[in-house]
Write a protein that holds these residues in place. Structure first.
Motif, PDB file in Angstrom:
ATOM      1  N   ASP A   1       0.858  -1.189   0.051  1.00 13.98           N
ATOM      2  CA  ASP A   1       0.113   0.103  -0.043  1.00 13.98           C
ATOM      3  C   ASP A   1       0.928   1.406  -0.082  1.00 13.98           C
ATOM      4  O   ASP A   1       0.455   2.206  -0.574  1.00 13.98           O
ATOM      5  CB  ASP A   1      -1.013   0.015   1.216  1.00 13.98           C
ATOM      6  N   LEU A   2       2.066   1.100   0.791  1.00 11.52           N
ATOM      7  CA  LEU A   2       2.667   2.372   0.805  1.00 11.52           C
ATOM      8  C   LEU A   2       3.626   2.935  -0.399  1.00 11.52           C
ATOM      9  O   LEU A   2       3.424   3.876  -0.950  1.00 11.52           O
ATOM     10  CB  LEU A   2       3.641   2.319   2.009  1.00 11.52           C
ATOM     11  N   THR A   3       4.411   1.756  -0.925  1.00  9.80           N
ATOM     12  CA  THR A   3       5.083   2.475  -1.969  1.00  9.80           C
ATOM     13  C   THR A   3       4.638   1.922  -3.290  1.00  9.80           C
ATOM     14  O   THR A   3       4.962   2.366  -4.521  1.00  9.80           O
ATOM     15  CB  THR A   3       6.703   1.345  -1.876  1.00  9.80           C
ATOM     16  N   GLY A   4       3.510   1.225  -3.394  1.00 10.37           N
ATOM     17  CA  GLY A   4       2.947   0.705  -4.838  1.00 10.37           C
ATOM     18  C   GLY A   4       3.782  -0.373  -5.347  1.00 10.37           C
ATOM     19  O   GLY A   4       3.425  -0.824  -6.318  1.00 10.37           O
ATOM     20  N   LEU A   5       4.770  -0.776  -4.684  1.00 10.64           N
ATOM     21  CA  LEU A   5       5.331  -1.951  -5.324  1.00 10.64           C
ATOM     22  C   LEU A   5       4.721  -3.274  -4.844  1.00 10.64           C
ATOM     23  O   LEU A   5       3.767  -3.277  -4.201  1.00 10.64           O
ATOM     24  CB  LEU A   5       7.004  -1.993  -4.753  1.00 10.64           C
ATOM     25  N   LEU A   6       5.373  -4.387  -5.275  1.00  9.52           N
ATOM     26  CA  LEU A   6       4.730  -5.802  -5.078  1.00  9.52           C
ATOM     27  C   LEU A   6       4.967  -6.166  -3.691  1.00  9.52           C
ATOM     28  O   LEU A   6       6.023  -5.674  -2.970  1.00  9.52           O
ATOM     29  CB  LEU A   6       5.636  -6.930  -6.025  1.00  9.52           C
ATOM     30  N   SER A   7       4.072  -6.757  -3.102  1.00  8.10           N
ATOM     31  CA  SER A   7       4.258  -6.933  -1.647  1.00  8.10           C
ATOM     32  C   SER A   7       5.164  -8.193  -1.489  1.00  8.10           C
ATOM     33  O   SER A   7       5.566  -8.720  -2.465  1.00  8.10           O
ATOM     34  CB  SER A   7       2.773  -7.533  -1.073  1.00  8.10           C
ATOM     35  N   ARG A   8       5.314  -8.423  -0.110  1.00  9.87           N
ATOM     36  CA  ARG A   8       6.444  -9.353   0.138  1.00  9.87           C
ATOM     37  C   ARG A   8       5.799 -10.756  -0.262  1.00  9.87           C
ATOM     38  O   ARG A   8       6.735 -11.544  -1.114  1.00  9.87           O
ATOM     39  CB  ARG A   8       6.662  -9.423   1.747  1.00  9.87           C
ATOM     40  N   ARG A   9       4.754 -11.129   0.004  1.00  8.38           N
ATOM     41  CA  ARG A   9       4.326 -12.460  -0.578  1.00  8.38           C
ATOM     42  C   ARG A   9       4.474 -12.468  -2.014  1.00  8.38           C
ATOM     43  O   ARG A   9       4.693 -13.685  -2.529  1.00  8.38           O
ATOM     44  CB  ARG A   9       2.737 -12.626   0.012  1.00  8.38           C
ATOM     45  N   ARG A  10       3.902 -11.478  -2.823  1.00  7.48           N
ATOM     46  CA  ARG A  10       3.944 -11.326  -4.164  1.00  7.48           C
ATOM     47  C   ARG A  10       5.534 -11.400  -4.753  1.00  7.48           C
ATOM     48  O   ARG A  10       5.463 -12.212  -5.688  1.00  7.48           O
ATOM     49  CB  ARG A  10       3.142 -10.045  -4.855  1.00  7.48           C
ATOM     50  N   ILE A  11       6.111 -10.664  -4.352  1.00 11.89           N
ATOM     51  CA  ILE A  11       7.623 -10.704  -4.936  1.00 11.89           C
ATOM     52  C   ILE A  11       8.362 -12.127  -4.650  1.00 11.89           C
ATOM     53  O   ILE A  11       9.137 -12.567  -5.474  1.00 11.89           O
ATOM     54  CB  ILE A  11       8.358  -9.542  -4.387  1.00 11.89           C
ATOM     55  N   LEU A  12       7.852 -12.653  -3.360  1.00  5.66           N
ATOM     56  CA  LEU A  12       8.401 -14.305  -3.205  1.00  5.66           C
ATOM     57  C   LEU A  12       7.785 -15.187  -4.030  1.00  5.66           C
ATOM     58  O   LEU A  12       8.481 -16.229  -4.617  1.00  5.66           O
ATOM     59  CB  LEU A  12       8.263 -14.543  -1.866  1.00  5.66           C
ATOM     60  N   ASP A  13       6.459 -15.072  -4.116  1.00  4.71           N
ATOM     61  CA  ASP A  13       5.616 -16.035  -5.358  1.00  4.71           C
ATOM     62  C   ASP A  13       6.411 -15.626  -6.692  1.00  4.71           C
ATOM     63  O   ASP A  13       6.785 -16.896  -7.259  1.00  4.71           O
ATOM     64  CB  ASP A  13       4.162 -15.735  -5.275  1.00  4.71           C
ATOM     65  N   LEU A  14       6.287 -14.530  -6.993  1.00  8.29           N
ATOM     66  CA  LEU A  14       7.360 -14.531  -8.494  1.00  8.29           C
ATOM     67  C   LEU A  14       8.322 -14.816  -8.618  1.00  8.29           C
ATOM     68  O   LEU A  14       8.889 -15.312  -9.722  1.00  8.29           O
ATOM     69  CB  LEU A  14       6.897 -12.838  -8.802  1.00  8.29           C
ATOM     70  N   LEU A  15       9.294 -14.564  -7.445  1.00  9.67           N
ATOM     71  CA  LEU A  15      10.698 -15.197  -7.676  1.00  9.67           C
ATOM     72  C   LEU A  15      10.670 -16.663  -7.617  1.00  9.67           C
ATOM     73  O   LEU A  15      11.692 -17.106  -8.709  1.00  9.67           O
ATOM     74  CB  LEU A  15      11.388 -14.924  -6.344  1.00  9.67           C
ATOM     75  N   GLU A  16       9.789 -17.488  -7.020  1.00 17.11           N
ATOM     76  CA  GLU A  16       9.808 -18.921  -7.060  1.00 17.11           C
ATOM     77  C   GLU A  16       9.361 -19.219  -8.847  1.00 17.11           C
ATOM     78  O   GLU A  16       9.977 -20.238  -9.502  1.00 17.11           O
ATOM     79  CB  GLU A  16       8.731 -19.595  -6.527  1.00 17.11           C
TER      80      GLU A  16
END
Length: 548
Positions: free
Chosen positions: A396-411
């Motif tokens: 919400d704050l930065t508009g970037l991917l959330s922690r859960r989403r960035i880790l899912d996409l890393l996989e």
């Protein structure tokens, strides 16, 4: 007389010459590239949908190819497959290519420009697609397959109030992994009201043994079952038959090829409809009527279907089912068995019906009004659902991917690297002395700094790069197709941008420390750990630096 005859012949030749190019131009060649094999029910139904738009005709010729990835999935097989298609690509210049499912889609993304450089691509049956991935692919369009997991989970909870546990059966094929990724995002919404297990690693005997031990109040949600953990292929018919042999628990599904074979029902995806929609897009493209370049749409053709026999078996009332459902295997209605008797009875009652028409018309008007209100309410619910889903994947704050989403996409990205032997680097950065900023200027100002960092990271990375907030003042940047040397340059560029950033109203310099690593076939946790170690080495060496 001879001159007139020669003139007529000459005129006919001119007309024939003018018509020949037009006739030749009308002939079109379309390649249909299937992920799986002929004979698999899903694949054959997609072909039927395509043929409903392009029946056998001279103007449009359809060529079918099958990658057969359900039964063959080794790297050696893929290497031989691309060699074969390089040879085949020399024979025909296709006017359009229709690809079905993820394996064919990935194949065309990687090799399409080489094999069919001029042909537009229309896809269907693709799961878990990040639409941003195709932003630069102007010659690709199609339908993203959207399994109606949320609708089916709500349906199961409604029809089985005594539900003890939901058993989700899936496999580890490419399709299975993509579907699991989609489903896991949705399951987070049901943590407080749904107890579930995902079974995706087993042999058929092991699966049957586990099914035999299930509680009678368990329900099965059958997704994809085409391969066991030993790599053995399982057809759709074999999969559900093996489940039905040992289990008396109700089964729900997401695809219509299980309907009539043992599932109660669900909101089901139609392969035939997906094939038809993709073919309609291809028809418009090759005719020049419409240009769908870059258009990616969600398939919304799913409908509720139920098996009457299964409803009876589990004592499920039809009154509990969604209003817009269809039921198969329903017994022949009484009026069909007694047609003659009812025919004469209807004639007698026709006068009474005329009298009642006004009453029925009034009720019809009222029903339409209610249906309109329901549609408006559903639209509001759908809009709110989209907002909630966005909140799950976005910080919400930065508009970037959330922690859960960035880790899912890393996989997901690491899986691509393992399969296709691609390079990938990861940056982890942490703002220096951020606690001092919060202590000196307050958390509200600290939030403004984080927003500033989010903007810098987004503006100074490529579209294919993935940027997310890992936690607090830590950020992750995933750099596909990038080796360590280039990643270090990217990190240095970002470090300079952050250092040169102006923070309005405050007299201090904002700096960040970076750790940069390249993927070396380890797990995502190990990769992040290496980046974290280098980040803290940068901190220990004086901060405001890049360690790689």
């Amino acid at each position: 007389m001879i001159k007139i005859k020669n003139f007529i012949i000459f005129l006919l030749l001119i007309i024939l010459i003018l018509l020949l190019p037009a006739a030749a131009a009308a002939e079109k060649d379309i390649l249909v590239l299937h992920s799986y094999h002929q004979g698999l029910e899903w694949t054959d139904q997609i072909s039927e949908g395509i043929r409903s738009v392009f029946p056998y005709q001279n103007e449009v010729k359809i060529y079918y190819e099958y990658l057969d990835t359900k039964r063959n999935f080794s790297q050696e097989y893929y290497d031989k497959l691309i060699s074969l298609y390089r040879e085949k690509a020399r024979i025909i210049d296709f006017d359009a290519i229709i690809v079905s499912d993820n394996a064919a889609f990935d194949f065309i993304i990687e090799y399409g420009e080489e094999l069919y450089p001029e042909a537009p691509v229309i896809f269907c049956g693709v799961n878990n697609l990040n639409k941003n991935f195709l932003e630069d692919q102007q010659d690709i369009c199609g339908l993203v397959e959207k399994a109606e997991h949320r609708a089916n989970l709500d349906l199961i909870l409604k029809l089985h109030p005594a539900l003890n546990k939901l058993i989700i059966i899936n496999d580890r094929t490419l399709t299975g992994k993509n579907i699991k990724a989609e489903l896991e995002l949705i399951l987070t919404e049901y943590e407080d009201r749904l107890n579930y297990e995902i079974w995706d690693s087993f042999t058929i005997p092991e699966l049957q043994n586990r099914l035999l031990k299930m509680d009678q109040n368990n329900v099965i949600y059958l997704l994809v079952l085409n391969r066991d953990q030993n790599g053995n292929f399982i057809s759709y018919n074999q999969g559900i038959e093996k489940i039905r042999e040992v289990s008396q628990n109700p089964i729900y599904g997401t695809w219509d090829f299980y309907l009539g074979k043992g599932i109660v029902g669900g909101k089901l995806i139609s392969a035939q409809e997906q094939g038809r929609q993709a073919a309609l897009m291809a028809e418009d493209i090759i005719s020049g009527e419409n240009d769908f370049s870059g258009q990616i749409v969600d398939d919304i053709s799913s409908k509720y279907y139920f098996d009457y026999n299964q409803l009876q078996k589990y004592k499920i009332s039809q009154a509990e089912l969604p209003a817009d459902r269809e039921i198969i295997n329903r017994p022949q209605p009484f009026w069909e068995r007694n047609y003659q008797f009812l025919y004469w009875g209807l004639i007698f009652l026709s006068l009474v019906i005329v009298v009642l028409l006004f009453v029925f018309y009034s009720k019809h008007q009222e029903r339409q009004r209610i249906e309109k209100l329901n549609r408006e309410l559903e639209e509001k619910v759908e809009e709110r659902t989209k907002e909630l889903r966005k909140m799950l994947i976005t910080d919400d704050l930065t508009g970037l991917l959330s922690r859960r989403r960035i880790l899912d996409l890393l996989e997901v990205e690491l899986e691509k690297c393992r399969r296709y032997k691609r390079e990938l680097s990861l940056l982890m950065l942490d703002l220096d002395f951020f606690k001092d900023i919060n202590d000196s200027y307050g958390h509200q100002f600290g939030d403004q700094v984080l927003e500033k960092i989010g903007t810098i990271l987004q503006r100074n990375t490529r579209k294919l790069d993935l940027v997310g907030r890992y936690g607090g003042e830590e950020f992750l940047v995933i750099l596909p197709e990038t080796d360590l040397k280039k990643a270090a340059l990217v990190a240095e560029k970002l470090r300079q941008k952050i250092k040169n950033a102006e923070v309005t109203g405050r007299d201090f310099k904002l700096t960040a420390s970076f750790g940069a690593v390249q993927f070396e076939k380890e797990s995502s946790q190990q990769l992040i750990k290496r980046a974290d170690d280098l980040l803290y080495k940068a901190k220990a060496e004086g901060r405001d630096r890049v360690e790689s």
